[in-house]
Design an enzyme around this catalytic site. Structure first.
Site, PDB file in Angstrom:
ATOM      1  NE  ARG A 180      -3.702   0.275   2.330  1.00 44.55           N
ATOM      2  CZ  ARG A 180      -4.170   0.863   3.421  1.00 44.55           C
ATOM      3  NH1 ARG A 180      -3.950   0.305   4.608  1.00 44.55           N
ATOM      4  NH2 ARG A 180      -4.830   1.988   3.359  1.00 44.55           N
ATOM      5  CB  CYS A 239      -1.112   3.914   9.733  1.00 44.54           C
ATOM      6  SG  CYS A 239      -2.365   4.472  10.927  1.00 44.54           S
TER       7      CYS A 239
END
Length: 281
Positions: A180, A239
């Site tokens: 990601r 995050c």
């Protein structure tokens, strides 16, 4: 007093003593938001109270403040007080995901100045391995005085992260998985990639093969390699939505490298505005 991690054996002894900890069950699954509620009902550590990531440990979403914005701290403080979290009372948060969600509760209590909070290293399984049992009874609310004190953790805003691109004053560390971060296999947020200049340290790298945190000396060595001379307190952690970045902050505190700050909105806030730059690879 436990301030970072507590083992299953140590928790077992603590709960059998005269001053047991307040236990917070933080089990959750991003793909199944009701999972934790069901798991708690099926069996939890005796005396534990359930805190839901979306309802208790996060605030209202506006569409531009991320998927898990910080909760209203006054509301959370009142909720904790009702559960018996009082000034100086030991709190232990746990889950069954390597501390992924319990670390969020740990960080939030520290944000409100409560130092006596730790995460159960290894979660439910380590409690069972230490001879503990599970219970289905819902404990009664105890009530306590919970005083918000000076924060033990810090935050930065989206505007500060954006300004940092032009005049770097801190390092940004992204706790998402490597794919990601690189802009691949993005299935959660509408935009793939990462904040320009960020470094990647997936939170799962804090854990050993048995699901518990690595030894402190191992954590410290790995994190110092990533920082490459940058002080731990000069790092800002993010995050996808400000949850697993708390895991990195917990690991650093346990390794003796505290002082980093959290960007609560994280990637889900950052990518909500197409004017903000994105990097991939």
């Amino acid at each position: 007093m436990f301030q970072t991690l507590i083992s299953g054996g140590a928790l077992h002894a603590l709960q059998a003593g005269t001053a047991p900890a307040v236990l917070l069950d933080c089990r959750f699954q991003l793909a199944d938001p009701d999972y934790g509620t069901r798991a708690y009902a099926a069996g939890h550590l005796p005396g534990a109270h359930y805190l839901h990531l979306d309802h208790d440990l996060s605030g209202a979403k506006t569409g531009c403040n991320g998927r898990h914005p910080l909760p209203e701290l006054a509301t959370l403080a009142a909720r904790l007080a009702a559960l018996g979290v009082g000034d100086g009372r030991q709190v232990v948060a746990y889950d069954d995901a390597g501390g992924m969600f319990a670390a969020r509760a740990w960080w939030l209590l520290r944000l409100m100045g409560h130092a006596e909070v730790a995460v159960l290293d290894g979660g439910v399984s380590t409690w069972l391995a230490a001879g503990g049992e599970l219970d289905t009874a819902v404990p009664a609310a105890q009530g306590a005085v919970f005083s918000r004190r000076a924060p033990l953790e810090g935050t930065v805003s989206c505007a500060e992260v954006l300004a940092n691109l032009a005049a770097p004053a801190f390092m940004v560390v992204d706790a998402r998985g490597a794919d990601r971060f690189a802009g691949q296999n993005e299935t959660i947020d509408p935009v793939a990639g990462h904040i320009p200049g960020a470094r990647n340290h997936p939170f799962m790298q804090n854990l050993a093969a048995d699901g518990r945190f690595k030894a402190t000396e191992t954590l410290a060595a790995e994190w110092r390699q990533l920082f490459a001379g940058v002080p731990a307190e000069a790092a800002v952690h993010q995050c996808g939505s400000g949850v697993t970045a708390c895991h990195n902050l917990l690991a650093l505190a346990h390794a003796g490298l505290p002082g980093g700050r959290l960007y609560p909105g994280s990637w889900s806030e950052w990518c909500s505005d197409p004017a903000r730059p994105v990097e991939a690879g």
